[in-house]
Design an enzyme around this catalytic site. Structure first.
Site, PDB file in Angstrom:
ATOM      1  N   ASP A   3      56.617  16.175  67.550  1.00 11.27           N
ATOM      2  CA  ASP A   3      57.732  15.727  68.382  1.00 11.27           C
ATOM      3  C   ASP A   3      58.965  15.720  67.480  1.00 11.27           C
ATOM      4  OD1 ASP A   3      59.694  14.341  69.672  1.00 11.27           O
ATOM      5  OD2 ASP A   3      58.515  12.525  70.048  1.00 11.27           O
TER       6      ASP A   3
ATOM      7  N   GLN B  54      63.875  13.658  67.495  1.00 10.01           N
ATOM      8  CA  GLN B  54      64.818  12.946  66.623  1.00 10.01           C
ATOM      9  C   GLN B  54      65.050  13.697  65.317  1.00 10.01           C
ATOM     10  OE1 GLN B  54      66.450  10.388  67.680  1.00 10.01           O
ATOM     11  NE2 GLN B  54      65.238   9.791  69.447  1.00 10.01           N
TER      12      GLN B  54
ATOM     13  N   LYS C 104      69.770  15.523  73.013  1.00 11.59           N
ATOM     14  CA  LYS C 104      69.918  14.696  71.805  1.00 11.59           C
ATOM     15  C   LYS C 104      70.601  15.474  70.686  1.00 11.59           C
ATOM     16  CE  LYS C 104      65.725  11.958  72.575  1.00 11.59           C
ATOM     17  NZ  LYS C 104      66.153  10.798  73.357  1.00 11.59           N
TER      18      LYS C 104
ATOM     19  N   HIS D 114      56.792   7.933  70.436  1.00 15.77           N
ATOM     20  CA  HIS D 114      57.508   7.676  71.686  1.00 15.77           C
ATOM     21  C   HIS D 114      56.475   7.854  72.812  1.00 15.77           C
ATOM     22  CE1 HIS D 114      60.267   8.667  75.007  1.00 15.77           C
ATOM     23  NE2 HIS D 114      61.253   8.192  74.278  1.00 15.77           N
TER      24      HIS D 114
ATOM     25  N   CYS E 242      60.957   2.941  74.494  1.00 14.11           N
ATOM     26  CA  CYS E 242      59.847   3.834  74.867  1.00 14.11           C
ATOM     27  C   CYS E 242      58.808   3.921  73.761  1.00 14.11           C
ATOM     28  CB  CYS E 242      60.342   5.226  75.238  1.00 14.11           C
ATOM     29  SG  CYS E 242      61.496   5.225  76.587  1.00 14.11           S
TER      30      CYS E 242
END
Lengths: 121, 396
Positions: B188, B191, B214, B114, B354
């Protein structure tokens, strides 16, 4: 939704003035990276727009807008093209634009107006 | 998994008389009433600034705020809660670490990052990019050439927000550390944290970043987890209130972890809300959350396969991917798909999500993306498929 009304889809599926000119006086390209849209305008110009072709790729709105615009501006001079606004594009498309789609619809006009600016005075 | 839909007030909303089909949870999740209520509780019962007041409501607010930190720490398997830093979002968490880089530091990122885990490194360090294999997965063998003794850090997503690809973080981290024990690994997990059980110690990594919004929590709150000894070495990211021990005219002594990195009044209600979101996810059980995700992704992969003209991206099997499917429909731009689906309140994302380097690499200008979460049902997927067939007819 009237944004996908018959006329728009017709121009998308059967774009007018799509392709290239043999010896254009101006070639102008502009993209909208966010959408991946890309429009190229090729123009024959004397005192006004004598002939015009567009090419590129993008969503139905940007492609139909480009197709309709090429029909609309034939014969127009520099000043007339520069005067065209978002309102004119909306009238031409026969629909109002949601904020997220304004860019798609006005990209072809942006390219064309840039082309006019590039003309020597 | 138990039926959670009644916990999500927004799912009761009707637009033009029709229900909402929310398939954009990778962008942000809907919020359960438990989270909304908890946030409201702060504003209506113990609204006060934290770490200051010598009065009951301020102490209550501070306790709730720090409780949320403890909950988050336990949720991700952190050794201690002071390793959990609250930020604004995943981007800020990553920027916090990236800001300590030098222009000459070599950083490896994957092509599927991202922008939040790409741009900071690109601007502040020297970038090397790890490409993908044919099947949309990382070729672990590439690490041997990518990671050198000079590499300062590997920045990698645990789950791609476009392809859904799950990276084997533990395995990757072991190899990286074998090649270069000094190479840091930042994950990261934006997600991943909402969808599967993660354990930062088991991964063996150095930094992990993710966002509250999220994972059923409020917007405006992010998390950075880092190993204590590393966080202690990092300079403060911002200066000001709440991050100090002592201030004199000529010098300042900074606060200990985690407050050293939390300058200014934080998003108190948001952090407390995140604590409630963690409670909610723990109540469901992350095993059950992931199981539901695999089931619904499996159903969606099969359902979309039946739509002629659809091309899907990413690994073919649901067990190798998160609950996100990026796709294209032949001859129809993703924006047109999204706008026409909106006619029937089907919410999907269209564009490059993104992740422009990834789309450039795949040579596609834009994709449509449907993403799922605990409240996603088979009916939602069916509505998407019906919508796509309708669009095909319009464009015929």
């Amino acid at each position: 939704m009237d944004i996908y009304r018959e006329a728009i889809l017709d121009h998308y599926k059967h774009p007018r003035n799509f392709g290239h000119l043999k010896k254009p006086d101006i070639v102008m390209e502009e993209g909208n990276v966010t959408c991946g849209d890309r429009i190229v305008m090729e123009i024959k110009f004397k005192v006004g727009i004598e002939d015009i072709r567009f090419s590129g790729e993008g969503c139905a709105i940007s492609q139909a807008s480009a197709s309709m615009l090429t029909e609309k501006v034939k014969g127009m001079n520099k000043v007339q093209v520069k005067k065209l606004s978002r309102k004119d594009i909306e009238d031409m498309l026969g629909t109002s634009l949601t904020p997220s789609r304004v860019k798609c619809a006005t990209l072809p006009l942006e390219v064309l107006q840039k082309a006019m600016v590039s003309l020597k005075p | 998994m138990i039926d959670v839909r009644r916990d999500f007030p927004q799912l009761r909303r009707r637009i033009k008389g029709k229900p909402l089909v929310y398939l954009d949870s990778a962008a942000t999740s809907l919020k359960p009433r438990q989270v909304i209520k908890k946030e409201q509780e702060y504003y209506t019962r113990y609204c006060a600034n934290v770490f200051r007041g010598i009065y009951r409501t301020s102490e209550e607010a501070t306790e709730e705020f720090e409780n949320a930190r403890t909950k988050v720490a336990a949720f991700i398997g952190a050794k201690e809660s002071s390793e959990v830093i609250f930020t604004r979002n995943t981007s800020e968490s990553i920027n916090l670490v990236a800001s300590s880089m030098k222009k000459t530091d070599e950083v490896v990122v994957t092509i599927m990052e991202h922008h939040s885990n790409f741009v900071p490194w690109q601007q502040l360090a020297k970038l090397k990019v790890w490409k993908l294999g044919e099947d949309g997965r990382l070729d672990i063998g590439e690490l041997e050439t990518l990671i050198t003794r000079k590499t300062r850090l590997l920045a990698i997503t645990a789950v791609s927000n476009v392809l859904g690809t799950i990276s084997p973080i533990r395995h990757i981290c072991r190899i990286v550390k074998k090649i270069n024990p000094n190479c840091l690994v930042l994950v990261d997990a934006a997600q991943a944290a909402p969808h599967m059980k993660i354990n930062v110690q088991d991964w063996g990594v150095d930094f992990v970043a993710f966002s509250s919004h999220k994972m059923l929590g409020p917007t405006g709150v992010g998390v950075l987890w880092g190993r204590r000894e590393l966080l202690e070495q990092l300079p403060p990211y911002q200066y000001g209130g709440e991050m100090i021990k002592e201030v004199h005219v000529d010098r300042t002594i900074f606060a200990d972890l985690p407050h050293k990195f939390e300058a200014g009044t934080p998003h108190i209600a948001g952090v407390i809300g995140l604590g409630a979101a963690v409670d909610y996810l723990q109540f469901l059980g992350m095993g059950a959350v992931r199981k539901h995700e695999i089931e619904i992704t499996d159903y969606a992969l099969n359902a979309l396969k039946s739509v002629k003209g659809v091309t899907m991206y990413g690994p073919p099997h649901s067990k190798d991917r998160g609950g996100v499917i990026a796709f294209t429909l032949k001859g129809i731009h993703a924006h047109d798909i999204a706008q026409l689906l909106d006619e029937d309140n089907v919410c999907i994302r269209a564009g490059h999500h993104c992740a422009m380097p990834l789309h450039e690499y795949l040579k596609i200008p834009a994709t449509a993306r449907a993403s799922f979460y605990v409240y996603t049902t088979r009916q939602d997927i069916d509505a998407l498929v019906i919508g796509l067939e309708k669009i095909k007819k319009i464009f015929q």
